[in-house]
Scaffold this motif. Structure first.
Motif, PDB file in Angstrom:
ATOM      1  N   PHE A   1       0.825  -1.207   0.000  1.00 20.03           N
ATOM      2  CA  PHE A   1       0.000   0.000   0.000  1.00 20.03           C
ATOM      3  C   PHE A   1       0.861   1.259   0.000  1.00 20.03           C
ATOM      4  O   PHE A   1       0.502   2.255  -0.628  1.00 20.03           O
ATOM      5  N   SER A   2       1.996   1.217   0.717  1.00 19.97           N
ATOM      6  CA  SER A   2       2.863   2.405   0.690  1.00 19.97           C
ATOM      7  C   SER A   2       3.351   2.638  -0.725  1.00 19.97           C
ATOM      8  O   SER A   2       3.412   3.786  -1.183  1.00 19.97           O
ATOM      9  N   ALA A   3       3.715   1.561  -1.419  1.00 23.55           N
ATOM     10  CA  ALA A   3       4.199   1.716  -2.792  1.00 23.55           C
ATOM     11  C   ALA A   3       3.113   2.338  -3.667  1.00 23.55           C
ATOM     12  O   ALA A   3       3.362   3.299  -4.399  1.00 23.55           O
ATOM     13  N   ILE A   4       1.871   1.809  -3.549  1.00 22.48           N
ATOM     14  CA  ILE A   4       0.777   2.357  -4.360  1.00 22.48           C
ATOM     15  C   ILE A   4       0.553   3.819  -4.012  1.00 22.48           C
ATOM     16  O   ILE A   4       0.429   4.679  -4.884  1.00 22.48           O
ATOM     17  N   TYR A   5       0.498   4.095  -2.713  1.00 27.82           N
ATOM     18  CA  TYR A   5       0.213   5.463  -2.266  1.00 27.82           C
ATOM     19  C   TYR A   5       1.223   6.438  -2.853  1.00 27.82           C
ATOM     20  O   TYR A   5       0.875   7.491  -3.386  1.00 27.82           O
ATOM     21  N   ILE A   6       2.509   6.066  -2.763  1.00 27.70           N
ATOM     22  CA  ILE A   6       3.552   6.980  -3.218  1.00 27.70           C
ATOM     23  C   ILE A   6       3.512   7.142  -4.735  1.00 27.70           C
ATOM     24  O   ILE A   6       3.591   8.254  -5.258  1.00 27.70           O
ATOM     25  N   VAL A   7       3.338   6.028  -5.452  1.00 30.21           N
ATOM     26  CA  VAL A   7       3.313   6.106  -6.918  1.00 30.21           C
ATOM     27  C   VAL A   7       2.157   6.985  -7.389  1.00 30.21           C
ATOM     28  O   VAL A   7       2.324   7.870  -8.228  1.00 30.21           O
TER      29      VAL A   7
ATOM     30  N   PHE B   1       9.931  -1.109  -1.784  1.00 29.74           N
ATOM     31  CA  PHE B   1      10.906  -0.957  -2.858  1.00 29.74           C
ATOM     32  C   PHE B   1      10.765  -2.077  -3.883  1.00 29.74           C
ATOM     33  O   PHE B   1      10.925  -1.860  -5.077  1.00 29.74           O
ATOM     34  N   ARG B   2      10.440  -3.274  -3.397  1.00 28.71           N
ATOM     35  CA  ARG B   2      10.278  -4.384  -4.323  1.00 28.71           C
ATOM     36  C   ARG B   2       9.084  -4.163  -5.224  1.00 28.71           C
ATOM     37  O   ARG B   2       9.040  -4.666  -6.346  1.00 28.71           O
ATOM     38  N   PHE B   3       8.081  -3.407  -4.753  1.00 27.36           N
ATOM     39  CA  PHE B   3       6.842  -3.296  -5.502  1.00 27.36           C
ATOM     40  C   PHE B   3       6.806  -2.166  -6.510  1.00 27.36           C
ATOM     41  O   PHE B   3       5.902  -2.119  -7.333  1.00 27.36           O
TER      42      PHE B   3
END
Lengths: 213, 238
Positions: A36-42, B132-134
């Motif tokens: 979710f952090s990855a999605i949020y940031i992207v 980071f992996r995602f």
């Protein structure tokens, strides 16, 4: 008694176990947090890039971001609604964005808003929609340290605007007045509320049906 | 066979520099003073063999600066419309140089080792690593989704984004969240099998330590800050 009592006992124990499991963060939750952090940031960066094309809108990127990100936040809370989950998402978001932009105000607003959002969401055990919405309003103010620098670091920013001519600096200071700041805050709050409602709707329409939530 | 040595700094060193740079930027208003700090960051990037980034950064810096120099010849309306972005970029560009240094030269295993040394709980470290992996996964999935959408005539193009933004967003968003959550479940099972979440302390393949390189870089950086504040105190610059 006999069998029925035993069954009752078993059920009690199961309930207790599941309660305990629900409270503590497991590896499953930690990985979901990372996703979710990855999605949020992207998504947030995508919004900034698009709104950066129309530069005055850049000031409102927090508000626009909130409209889009409401879904992610609501899904996150219903998927990983456990203690510290909001705080960790906020800390990761702030640290990563702060390490790119580097302004100290970003860290201040980011961490403080993450703590507030966590406190509010945990009041409703991450299940009450109203409290989640309020916590999302605070959460949307996290990047305020970047675009809000025109107010937080007013003198330095206006001083550096003079490179483009005194008249421009004058006009910029007229643009970034206190009423504008209030408009910005109001827009962010409105954006967060709209985002939360969109999130609720999408959650109901897509995720509840398929049993993901 | 001798490999060419490249500069490897401790992530902590880079973060300290990034945060401390706020002091001269917002403490000294003379903007030319910041230039040595930018050059220093670029030298560090070159020593780390990140030539492409340095080139792009210099182009961006030149564009922003030249807008300031030639502002008389540019129509007022353009500068007025872009002033918020221009001023932000101008203020943050030196910081972004150090941000690039952090982002480009730090590996994920270094970060995880450093967080572990700082005694961060697993609850912070694991989400960080998974995130980071995602990033590449999100990129891949987005491509696949937009291909699938094109087949049905609802591609992610300018026309659709402008005419029906909410619908387009929903059509990208929802499948993306679905696939990512599924991938997450698989990843969970895989990493549980490999012992993540166990009671034993994890070990690390690569470790990082402060070396003499970090000491030299930090010393130069501190010296620059002290020097410029001395200049400011003595009235040499404003």
């Amino acid at each position: 008694m006999g069998k029925a009592g035993k069954e009752q006992n078993m059920e009690n124990r199961k309930m207790k176990e599941s309660c305990k499991m629900n409270k503590k963060l497991e590896v499953k939750d930690l990985i979901a947090m990372g996703i979710f952090s990855a999605i949020y940031i992207v998504v947030f960066l995508a919004v900034i890039m698009v709104s950066g094309l129309v530069p005055v809108v850049y000031l409102f990127s927090g508000a626009i971001g909130a409209v889009v990100l409401g879904t992610v936040y609501m899904l996150y809370l219903s998927k990983v609604g456990k203690r510290f989950s909001v705080l960790i998402l906020g800390v990761i978001f702030t640290t990563l964005l702060g390490a790119q932009v580097g302004v100290w105000t970003m860290f201040v607003t980011g961490y403080s808003m993450a703590i507030l959002a966590e406190l509010i969401a945990s009041k409703g055990k991450y299940k009450s929609f109203t409290l989640n919405m309020v916590s999302f309003i605070f959460f949307s103010f996290m990047p305020f340290g970047v675009y809000g620098a025109f107010w937080l670091l007013r003198d330095t920013m206006l001083e550096s605007a003079k490179v483009y001519g005194e008249a421009h600096a004058q006009r910029l200071s007229e643009l970034t007045t206190t009423p504008m700041l209030f408009a910005l805050i109001a827009a962010t709050i409105a954006g967060a509320i709209i985002g939360a409602y969109i999130g609720k709707k999408l959650l109901k329409r897509h995720f509840k049906k398929s049993g993901i939530v | 066979m001798q490999k060419k040595q490249k500069l490897q700094l401790h992530p902590g060193t880079k973060l300290i520099m990034l945060l401390l740079l706020n002091v001269p930027i917002f403490g000294i208003t003379d903007k030319n003073i910041i230039l040595p700090f930018v050059v220093f960051a670029l030298i560090l990037l070159i020593l780390s063999r990140e030539y492409k980034v340095v080139f792009k950064y210099i182009v961006l810096y030149a564009v922003i600066t030249s807008i300031g120099v030639f502002s008389e010849y540019i129509p007022d309306i353009i500068i007025d419309l872009t002033s918020t972005l221009l001023v932000s970029l101008k203020m943050f560009l030196p910081l972004i140089a150090y941000g690039l240094l952090v982002a480009r030269t730090t590996t994920i295993s270094e970060v995880s080792y450093m967080l572990d040394q700082l005694r961060m709980p697993d609850g912070v470290i694991i989400p960080f690593l998974v995130m980071f992996r995602f990033f590449p996964t999100i990129h891949e999935e987005r491509k696949m989704i937009s291909n699938a959408m094109k087949l049905r005539g609802i591609g992610i193009d300018f026309k659709n984004v402008v005419s029906q933004p909410l619908k387009t967003a929903e059509f990208i968003y929802v499948p993306m969240l679905f696939t990512l959550l599924n991938i997450g479940t698989e990843l969970t099972n895989a990493s549980l099998t490999r012992g993540l979440g166990g009671t034993q302390k994890r070990s690390y393949l690569s470790t990082v330590h402060m070396t003499w390189q970090d000491a030299v870089v930090l010393a130069v950086f501190f010296a620059m800050i002290v020097f410029f504040f001395y200049l400011k105190m003595s009235g040499g610059i404003v």
